[in-house]
Design a protein around this motif. Structure first.
Motif, PDB file in Angstrom:
ATOM      1  N   GLU A   1      -5.344  10.164  -9.766  1.00  9.67           N
ATOM      2  CA  GLU A   1      -5.183   8.906 -10.500  1.00  9.67           C
ATOM      3  C   GLU A   1      -4.933   7.715  -9.573  1.00  9.67           C
ATOM      4  N   ALA A   2      -4.726   7.978  -8.290  1.00 10.53           N
ATOM      5  CA  ALA A   2      -4.485   6.885  -7.341  1.00 10.53           C
ATOM      6  C   ALA A   2      -5.677   5.947  -7.306  1.00 10.53           C
ATOM      7  N   ASP A   3      -5.426   4.712  -6.888  1.00 15.25           N
ATOM      8  CA  ASP A   3      -6.497   3.713  -6.803  1.00 15.25           C
ATOM      9  C   ASP A   3      -7.609   4.151  -5.862  1.00 15.25           C
ATOM     10  N   LEU A   4      -7.234   4.753  -4.750  1.00 15.64           N
ATOM     11  CA  LEU A   4      -8.192   5.145  -3.715  1.00 15.64           C
ATOM     12  C   LEU A   4      -7.910   6.565  -3.246  1.00 15.64           C
ATOM     13  N   THR A   5      -8.947   7.250  -2.804  1.00 14.23           N
ATOM     14  CA  THR A   5      -8.794   8.577  -2.209  1.00 14.23           C
ATOM     15  C   THR A   5      -9.472   8.556  -0.850  1.00 14.23           C
ATOM     16  N   VAL A   6      -8.743   9.021   0.167  1.00 15.26           N
ATOM     17  CA  VAL A   6      -9.290   9.136   1.511  1.00 15.26           C
ATOM     18  C   VAL A   6      -9.023  10.556   1.977  1.00 15.26           C
ATOM     19  N   GLU A   7     -10.054  11.208   2.496  1.00 14.43           N
ATOM     20  CA  GLU A   7      -9.901  12.576   2.993  1.00 14.43           C
ATOM     21  C   GLU A   7      -9.100  12.561   4.293  1.00 14.43           C
ATOM     22  N   SER A   8      -8.052  13.383   4.323  1.00 14.50           N
ATOM     23  CA  SER A   8      -7.249  13.555   5.524  1.00 14.50           C
ATOM     24  C   SER A   8      -7.641  14.903   6.112  1.00 14.50           C
ATOM     25  N   THR A   9      -8.432  14.857   7.168  1.00 13.61           N
ATOM     26  CA  THR A   9      -8.967  16.076   7.771  1.00 13.61           C
ATOM     27  C   THR A   9      -8.307  16.307   9.124  1.00 13.61           C
ATOM     28  N   ALA A  10      -8.828  17.277   9.853  1.00 13.23           N
ATOM     29  CA  ALA A  10      -8.274  17.580  11.174  1.00 13.23           C
ATOM     30  C   ALA A  10      -8.712  16.562  12.231  1.00 13.23           C
TER      31      ALA A  10
ATOM     32  N   ARG B   1       1.628   2.299  -9.638  1.00 13.48           N
ATOM     33  CA  ARG B   1       0.303   1.828 -10.067  1.00 13.48           C
ATOM     34  C   ARG B   1       0.351   0.363 -10.476  1.00 13.48           C
ATOM     35  N   THR B   2       1.505  -0.116 -10.923  1.00 15.06           N
ATOM     36  CA  THR B   2       1.653  -1.511 -11.311  1.00 15.06           C
ATOM     37  C   THR B   2       1.917  -2.418 -10.113  1.00 15.06           C
ATOM     38  N   LYS B   3       2.701  -1.943  -9.159  1.00 18.26           N
ATOM     39  CA  LYS B   3       3.190  -2.820  -8.096  1.00 18.26           C
ATOM     40  C   LYS B   3       2.611  -2.532  -6.710  1.00 18.26           C
ATOM     41  N   ALA B   4       1.690  -1.574  -6.613  1.00 18.46           N
ATOM     42  CA  ALA B   4       1.145  -1.210  -5.299  1.00 18.46           C
ATOM     43  C   ALA B   4      -0.326  -0.839  -5.428  1.00 18.46           C
ATOM     44  N   ILE B   5      -0.984  -0.775  -4.298  1.00 21.43           N
ATOM     45  CA  ILE B   5      -2.297  -0.159  -4.219  1.00 21.43           C
ATOM     46  C   ILE B   5      -2.021   1.262  -3.744  1.00 21.43           C
TER      47      ILE B   5
ATOM     48  N   VAL C   1       0.880  -1.168   0.000  1.00 24.14           N
ATOM     49  CA  VAL C   1       0.000   0.000   0.000  1.00 24.14           C
ATOM     50  C   VAL C   1       0.917   1.216   0.000  1.00 24.14           C
ATOM     51  N   ALA C   2       0.822   2.033  -1.058  1.00 28.96           N
ATOM     52  CA  ALA C   2       1.646   3.243  -1.177  1.00 28.96           C
ATOM     53  C   ALA C   2       0.771   4.455  -0.928  1.00 28.96           C
ATOM     54  N   LEU C   3       1.118   5.218   0.103  1.00 28.99           N
ATOM     55  CA  LEU C   3       0.384   6.436   0.431  1.00 28.99           C
ATOM     56  C   LEU C   3       0.999   7.603  -0.331  1.00 28.99           C
ATOM     57  N   VAL C   4       0.146   8.351  -1.026  1.00 28.25           N
ATOM     58  CA  VAL C   4       0.603   9.499  -1.806  1.00 28.25           C
ATOM     59  C   VAL C   4      -0.174  10.733  -1.368  1.00 28.25           C
ATOM     60  N   GLY C   5       0.395  11.901  -1.651  1.00 25.37           N
ATOM     61  CA  GLY C   5      -0.255  13.157  -1.315  1.00 25.37           C
ATOM     62  C   GLY C   5       0.772  14.216  -0.975  1.00 25.37           C
ATOM     63  N   LEU C   6       0.278  15.415  -0.769  1.00 26.53           N
ATOM     64  CA  LEU C   6       1.166  16.532  -0.460  1.00 26.53           C
ATOM     65  C   LEU C   6       1.781  16.400   0.924  1.00 26.53           C
ATOM     66  N   MET C   7       2.852  17.143   1.132  1.00 27.48           N
ATOM     67  CA  MET C   7       3.460  17.211   2.459  1.00 27.48           C
ATOM     68  C   MET C   7       2.401  17.698   3.444  1.00 27.48           C
ATOM     69  N   GLY C   8       2.347  17.054   4.594  1.00 30.55           N
ATOM     70  CA  GLY C   8       1.364  17.423   5.600  1.00 30.55           C
ATOM     71  C   GLY C   8       0.051  16.667   5.483  1.00 30.55           C
TER      72      GLY C   8
ATOM     73  N   ASP D   1     -11.088   0.843   5.602  1.00 33.18           N
ATOM     74  CA  ASP D   1     -12.399   0.629   4.977  1.00 33.18           C
ATOM     75  C   ASP D   1     -12.296   0.735   3.457  1.00 33.18           C
ATOM     76  N   ALA D   2     -11.553   1.725   2.971  1.00 35.72           N
ATOM     77  CA  ALA D   2     -11.394   1.914   1.524  1.00 35.72           C
ATOM     78  C   ALA D   2     -10.625   0.740   0.909  1.00 35.72           C
ATOM     79  N   LEU D   3      -9.593   0.267   1.593  1.00 34.18           N
ATOM     80  CA  LEU D   3      -8.832  -0.893   1.097  1.00 34.18           C
ATOM     81  C   LEU D   3      -9.732  -2.133   1.051  1.00 34.18           C
ATOM     82  N   ARG D   4     -10.506  -2.340   2.095  1.00 34.02           N
ATOM     83  CA  ARG D   4     -11.391  -3.506   2.159  1.00 34.02           C
ATOM     84  C   ARG D   4     -12.381  -3.457   0.985  1.00 34.02           C
ATOM     85  N   ALA D   5     -12.987  -2.310   0.740  1.00 36.54           N
ATOM     86  CA  ALA D   5     -13.945  -2.170  -0.362  1.00 36.54           C
ATOM     87  C   ALA D   5     -13.256  -2.387  -1.706  1.00 36.54           C
ATOM     88  N   HIS D   6     -12.048  -1.867  -1.848  1.00 38.02           N
ATOM     89  CA  HIS D   6     -11.290  -2.028  -3.094  1.00 38.02           C
ATOM     90  C   HIS D   6     -10.970  -3.497  -3.359  1.00 38.02           C
TER      91      HIS D   6
END
Length: 187
Positions: free
Chosen positions: A151-160, A101-105, A13-20, A172-177
């Motif tokens: 373009e990532a497989d999944l999007t999860v909101e990172s809130t406060a 995208r080939t080797k990770a979720i 599982v590769a987590l992507v996104g901006l710093m912070g 939950d998102a991984l399980r559904a995927h």
């Protein structure tokens, strides 16, 4: 696979996104919950380079940094499944994105500007934020990078909200995927 059954991951599982966005904080919690190793790509890059990312940027520039980052991520993706936190620009690089995208979720931890700024405003180790007003830079990076992160497989909101709650949302998102009919089919 119901919500109480353990989650078995076929690949990293590769987590992507901006710093912070919370890639390290969520990644550590996610790895602990899934019983997998946690690896921060930036830490691995620093270990391989023998210097900090800031020092590497200053000495060699962003292009060389991205090439080294690509090599490190490629090596990490050859290992058994783990939780990988990537640097904010890793997924923006075409080759690195294709590899992930080939080797990770891939999971994009998407955050609003105020959340990102609140998390990074006191940190001085972010080379890109030292090139002007940090909030303006973050806003510009959001405009440039969010369409690519999407373009990532999944999007999860990172809130406060607490990191443990966001971690639950990632699970939950991984399980559904993984339950989706095409989840077992290679892309």
């Amino acid at each position: 696979m119901d919500a109480s059954s353990p989650l078995s991951l076929p690949r990293t599982v590769a987590l992507v996104g901006l710093m912070g966005a919370g890639k390290s904080a969520i990644g550590k919690r996610l790895a602990a919950r899934l019983g997998l190793p946690f690896v921060d790509a930036d830490d691995e890059i620093e270990r391989a380079a023998g210097c900090t990312i800031s020092e590497f940027f200053e000495k060699y520039g962003e292009q060389e940094f991205r090439a080294g980052e690509r090599r490190v991520i490629a090596r990490l993706l050859e290992q058994p499944p783990l939780v990988l936190s990537t640097g904010g620009g890793a997924y923006i690089d075409n080759e690195t994105r294709a590899l992930m995208r080939t080797k990770a979720i891939t999971v994009w931890l998407r955050a609003e500007l105020d959340v990102l700024f609140d998390r990074v405003k006191k940190r001085t180790h972010r080379p890109l934020l030292r090139q002007g007003d940090p909030k303006e830079i973050l806003d510009r990076l959001m405009q440039q990078r969010y369409p690519i992160y999407a373009e990532a497989d999944l999007t999860v909101e990172s809130t406060a909200q607490p990191a443990d709650r966001t971690t639950e949302q990632v699970i939950d998102a991984l399980r559904a995927h993984l339950q989706a009919p095409s989840a077992g089919v290679d892309r």
